[in-house]
Design a protein around this motif. Structure first.
Motif, PDB file in Angstrom:
ATOM      1  N   SER A 229      56.429  38.679  30.062  1.00  0.00           N
ATOM      2  CA  SER A 229      56.050  37.850  31.204  1.00  0.00           C
ATOM      3  C   SER A 229      55.162  38.654  32.135  1.00  0.00           C
ATOM      4  O   SER A 229      55.613  39.615  32.770  1.00  0.00           O
ATOM      5  CB  SER A 229      57.296  37.366  31.957  1.00  0.00           C
ATOM      6  OG  SER A 229      56.938  36.641  33.113  1.00  0.00           O
ATOM      7  N   VAL A 230      53.894  38.276  32.213  1.00  0.00           N
ATOM      8  CA  VAL A 230      52.932  38.981  33.053  1.00  0.00           C
ATOM      9  C   VAL A 230      52.062  37.962  33.782  1.00  0.00           C
ATOM     10  O   VAL A 230      51.525  37.043  33.168  1.00  0.00           O
ATOM     11  CB  VAL A 230      52.037  39.924  32.219  1.00  0.00           C
ATOM     12  CG1 VAL A 230      50.960  40.550  33.099  1.00  0.00           C
ATOM     13  CG2 VAL A 230      52.871  41.011  31.565  1.00  0.00           C
ATOM     14  N   SER A 231      51.955  38.113  35.078  1.00  0.00           N
ATOM     15  CA  SER A 231      51.040  37.291  35.867  1.00  0.00           C
ATOM     16  C   SER A 231      50.263  38.192  36.810  1.00  0.00           C
ATOM     17  O   SER A 231      50.761  39.242  37.237  1.00  0.00           O
ATOM     18  CB  SER A 231      51.795  36.215  36.653  1.00  0.00           C
ATOM     19  OG  SER A 231      52.748  36.802  37.525  1.00  0.00           O
ATOM     20  N   LEU A 232      49.035  37.786  37.141  1.00  0.00           N
ATOM     21  CA  LEU A 232      48.126  38.640  37.900  1.00  0.00           C
ATOM     22  C   LEU A 232      47.735  37.987  39.213  1.00  0.00           C
ATOM     23  O   LEU A 232      47.601  36.762  39.292  1.00  0.00           O
ATOM     24  CB  LEU A 232      46.853  38.917  37.082  1.00  0.00           C
ATOM     25  CG  LEU A 232      47.031  39.340  35.620  1.00  0.00           C
ATOM     26  CD1 LEU A 232      45.670  39.502  34.952  1.00  0.00           C
ATOM     27  CD2 LEU A 232      47.814  40.636  35.534  1.00  0.00           C
ATOM     28  N   ARG A 233      47.565  38.811  40.228  1.00  0.00           N
ATOM     29  CA  ARG A 233      46.993  38.329  41.480  1.00  0.00           C
ATOM     30  C   ARG A 233      45.466  38.423  41.354  1.00  0.00           C
ATOM     31  O   ARG A 233      44.935  39.503  41.061  1.00  0.00           O
ATOM     32  CB  ARG A 233      47.469  39.163  42.669  1.00  0.00           C
ATOM     33  CG  ARG A 233      46.910  38.672  44.011  1.00  0.00           C
ATOM     34  CD  ARG A 233      47.297  39.606  45.143  1.00  0.00           C
ATOM     35  NE  ARG A 233      48.727  39.593  45.377  1.00  0.00           N
ATOM     36  CZ  ARG A 233      49.352  38.711  46.157  1.00  0.00           C
ATOM     37  NH1 ARG A 233      48.659  37.765  46.768  1.00  0.00           N
ATOM     38  NH2 ARG A 233      50.659  38.764  46.323  1.00  0.00           N
ATOM     39  N   PRO A 234      44.750  37.321  41.596  1.00  0.00           N
ATOM     40  CA  PRO A 234      43.282  37.375  41.469  1.00  0.00           C
ATOM     41  C   PRO A 234      42.667  38.390  42.428  1.00  0.00           C
ATOM     42  O   PRO A 234      43.100  38.538  43.567  1.00  0.00           O
ATOM     43  CB  PRO A 234      42.853  35.942  41.828  1.00  0.00           C
ATOM     44  CG  PRO A 234      44.067  35.105  41.628  1.00  0.00           C
ATOM     45  CD  PRO A 234      45.243  35.987  41.952  1.00  0.00           C
ATOM     46  N   VAL A 235      41.660  39.083  41.930  1.00  0.00           N
ATOM     47  CA  VAL A 235      40.910  40.044  42.738  1.00  0.00           C
ATOM     48  C   VAL A 235      39.481  39.539  42.833  1.00  0.00           C
ATOM     49  O   VAL A 235      38.804  39.400  41.805  1.00  0.00           O
ATOM     50  CB  VAL A 235      40.941  41.453  42.111  1.00  0.00           C
ATOM     51  CG1 VAL A 235      40.163  42.440  42.982  1.00  0.00           C
ATOM     52  CG2 VAL A 235      42.367  41.928  41.914  1.00  0.00           C
ATOM     53  N   PRO A 236      39.007  39.207  44.017  1.00  0.00           N
ATOM     54  CA  PRO A 236      37.647  38.670  44.155  1.00  0.00           C
ATOM     55  C   PRO A 236      36.604  39.565  43.510  1.00  0.00           C
ATOM     56  O   PRO A 236      36.578  40.780  43.730  1.00  0.00           O
ATOM     57  CB  PRO A 236      37.452  38.595  45.680  1.00  0.00           C
ATOM     58  CG  PRO A 236      38.846  38.485  46.234  1.00  0.00           C
ATOM     59  CD  PRO A 236      39.708  39.305  45.326  1.00  0.00           C
ATOM     60  N   GLY A 237      35.757  38.961  42.687  1.00  0.00           N
ATOM     61  CA  GLY A 237      34.686  39.696  42.028  1.00  0.00           C
ATOM     62  C   GLY A 237      35.058  40.303  40.694  1.00  0.00           C
ATOM     63  O   GLY A 237      34.177  40.770  39.955  1.00  0.00           O
ATOM     64  N   TRP A 238      36.352  40.276  40.356  1.00  0.00           N
ATOM     65  CA  TRP A 238      36.814  40.896  39.115  1.00  0.00           C
ATOM     66  C   TRP A 238      37.370  39.833  38.162  1.00  0.00           C
ATOM     67  O   TRP A 238      37.999  38.871  38.595  1.00  0.00           O
ATOM     68  CB  TRP A 238      37.897  41.935  39.393  1.00  0.00           C
ATOM     69  CG  TRP A 238      37.403  43.135  40.144  1.00  0.00           C
ATOM     70  CD1 TRP A 238      37.214  43.237  41.488  1.00  0.00           C
ATOM     71  CD2 TRP A 238      37.030  44.408  39.587  1.00  0.00           C
ATOM     72  NE1 TRP A 238      36.752  44.485  41.812  1.00  0.00           N
ATOM     73  CE2 TRP A 238      36.633  45.224  40.679  1.00  0.00           C
ATOM     74  CE3 TRP A 238      37.003  44.924  38.301  1.00  0.00           C
ATOM     75  CZ2 TRP A 238      36.204  46.538  40.503  1.00  0.00           C
ATOM     76  CZ3 TRP A 238      36.592  46.239  38.127  1.00  0.00           C
ATOM     77  CH2 TRP A 238      36.185  47.029  39.203  1.00  0.00           C
ATOM     78  N   THR A 239      37.146  40.042  36.879  1.00  0.00           N
ATOM     79  CA  THR A 239      37.699  39.182  35.836  1.00  0.00           C
ATOM     80  C   THR A 239      38.718  39.977  35.037  1.00  0.00           C
ATOM     81  O   THR A 239      38.433  41.097  34.596  1.00  0.00           O
ATOM     82  CB  THR A 239      36.592  38.673  34.900  1.00  0.00           C
ATOM     83  OG1 THR A 239      35.637  37.919  35.659  1.00  0.00           O
ATOM     84  CG2 THR A 239      37.175  37.780  33.816  1.00  0.00           C
ATOM     85  N   ALA A 240      39.909  39.405  34.853  1.00  0.00           N
ATOM     86  CA  ALA A 240      40.982  40.098  34.146  1.00  0.00           C
ATOM     87  C   ALA A 240      41.171  39.495  32.765  1.00  0.00           C
ATOM     88  O   ALA A 240      41.164  38.271  32.601  1.00  0.00           O
ATOM     89  CB  ALA A 240      42.283  40.027  34.936  1.00  0.00           C
TER      90      ALA A 240
ATOM     91  N   GLY B 209      33.660  43.426  35.901  1.00  0.00           N
ATOM     92  CA  GLY B 209      32.805  42.480  36.607  1.00  0.00           C
ATOM     93  C   GLY B 209      32.615  42.821  38.072  1.00  0.00           C
ATOM     94  O   GLY B 209      31.636  42.407  38.690  1.00  0.00           O
ATOM     95  N   GLY B 210      33.557  43.571  38.648  1.00  0.00           N
ATOM     96  CA  GLY B 210      33.440  43.978  40.038  1.00  0.00           C
ATOM     97  C   GLY B 210      32.972  45.420  40.152  1.00  0.00           C
ATOM     98  O   GLY B 210      32.504  46.021  39.175  1.00  0.00           O
ATOM     99  N   ALA B 211      33.110  45.982  41.330  1.00  0.00           N
ATOM    100  CA  ALA B 211      32.693  47.369  41.548  1.00  0.00           C
ATOM    101  C   ALA B 211      33.496  47.974  42.692  1.00  0.00           C
ATOM    102  O   ALA B 211      33.743  47.320  43.705  1.00  0.00           O
ATOM    103  CB  ALA B 211      31.202  47.450  41.863  1.00  0.00           C
ATOM    104  N   ILE B 212      33.926  49.226  42.484  1.00  0.00           N
ATOM    105  CA  ILE B 212      34.575  50.013  43.529  1.00  0.00           C
ATOM    106  C   ILE B 212      33.561  51.073  43.954  1.00  0.00           C
ATOM    107  O   ILE B 212      33.178  51.928  43.157  1.00  0.00           O
ATOM    108  CB  ILE B 212      35.866  50.673  43.028  1.00  0.00           C
ATOM    109  CG1 ILE B 212      36.795  49.627  42.403  1.00  0.00           C
ATOM    110  CG2 ILE B 212      36.570  51.389  44.170  1.00  0.00           C
ATOM    111  CD1 ILE B 212      38.030  50.227  41.750  1.00  0.00           C
TER     112      ILE B 212
END
Length: 246
Positions: free
Chosen positions: A72-83, A114-117
């Motif tokens: 069981s795994v669920s993710l919190r969306p991160v703006p700009g990133w695709t998981a 897809g995002g950037a740090i």
């Protein structure tokens, strides 16, 4: 003047050390909280800092431990990133008679891209996991961090008790029974060990202090050696009268 020049050089050296760029060696990929309860569920945050001055982090991959069947795994969306979540079929799922297809698969890893740090920044990726193993132990989540220049940093070294921290430690979660956590004594706050950068800064402050002390000593010595200046002669009576006249 020579002692003052030496002191000035000492002060400049100290300031240069203090203003030197901070070493990013302390930063690494971590998971929080680092302790969880056996058989339960939890939300964990993977913190990823960017350690390069001239490159961004563009891809983060977290590899799940093989000794845990986290279905069981669920993710919190991160703006700009695709998981993207990768799974594997559990070997005994068919014989167990599970009807839920998700329960028949264990997560093997997650990739964020897809995002950037940017340099000097960090990003937090939150994941809800479960059920955690019923047997106490460690869950090692190896992480791969990819930069915009193509460099890949592998946070895969497993920390060992009593051994120095490895250069690229993997995020680790300690799974313990609930009663063990409740009865565990409060952990003492560890005394930070100065890193190379910390030692340099301490030496810089010490240099400034010694330089300031030497400067004061040199100034005092100069005052003692200076020829006394005679007191000013009193103004002539005519000058006094002129100053007081309307």
């Amino acid at each position: 003047m020579k002692p003052i020049r030496v002191v000035a050089a000492t002060l400049v050296a100290g300031v240069a050390v203090l203003l030197a760029p901070t070493s990013p060696a302390w930063a690494h990929v971590t998971v929080s909280p680092s302790v969880a309860t056996t058989g339960g569920y939890g939300t964990f945050a993977f913190k990823v800092p960017d350690e390069r001055a001239d490159a961004k982090t563009t891809r983060v991959e977290v590899v799940f431990p093989e000794n845990a069947q986290l279905t069981s795994v669920s993710l919190r969306p991160v703006p700009g990133w695709t998981a993207t979540v990768a799974t594997r079929q559990l070997p005994n799922a068919a014989s167990a008679g599970h009807d839920d297809e998700a329960a028949n698969k264990a997560v093997t890893g997650i990739v964020w891209e897809g995002g950037a740090i940017k340099p000097g920044e960090f990003q937090v990726f939150e994941v809800s996991l479960g059920p955690l193993p019923t047997t106490p132990g460690q869950l090692v989540f190896k992480a791969l961090q990819t930069y915009s220049n193509g460099e890949v940093v592998r946070w895969i070294d497993i920390p060992e008790a009593g051994a120095p921290r490895p250069e690229h430690p993997a995020p680790v979660i300690d799974v313990k029974p609930a009663d063990a956590q409740a009865n565990a004594p409060a952990a003492a706050t560890p005394t930070p060990t100065p890193t190379g950068d910390g030692v340099a800064r301490l030496l810089g402050w010490a240099g400034l202090a010694l330089g300031a002390l030497a400067l004061l000593t040199a100034a005092a010595t100069g005052l003692r050696r200076r020829t006394p200046v005679p007191a000013s002669a009193p103004l002539a009576e005519a000058d006094t009268a002129a100053r007081l006249s309307p």
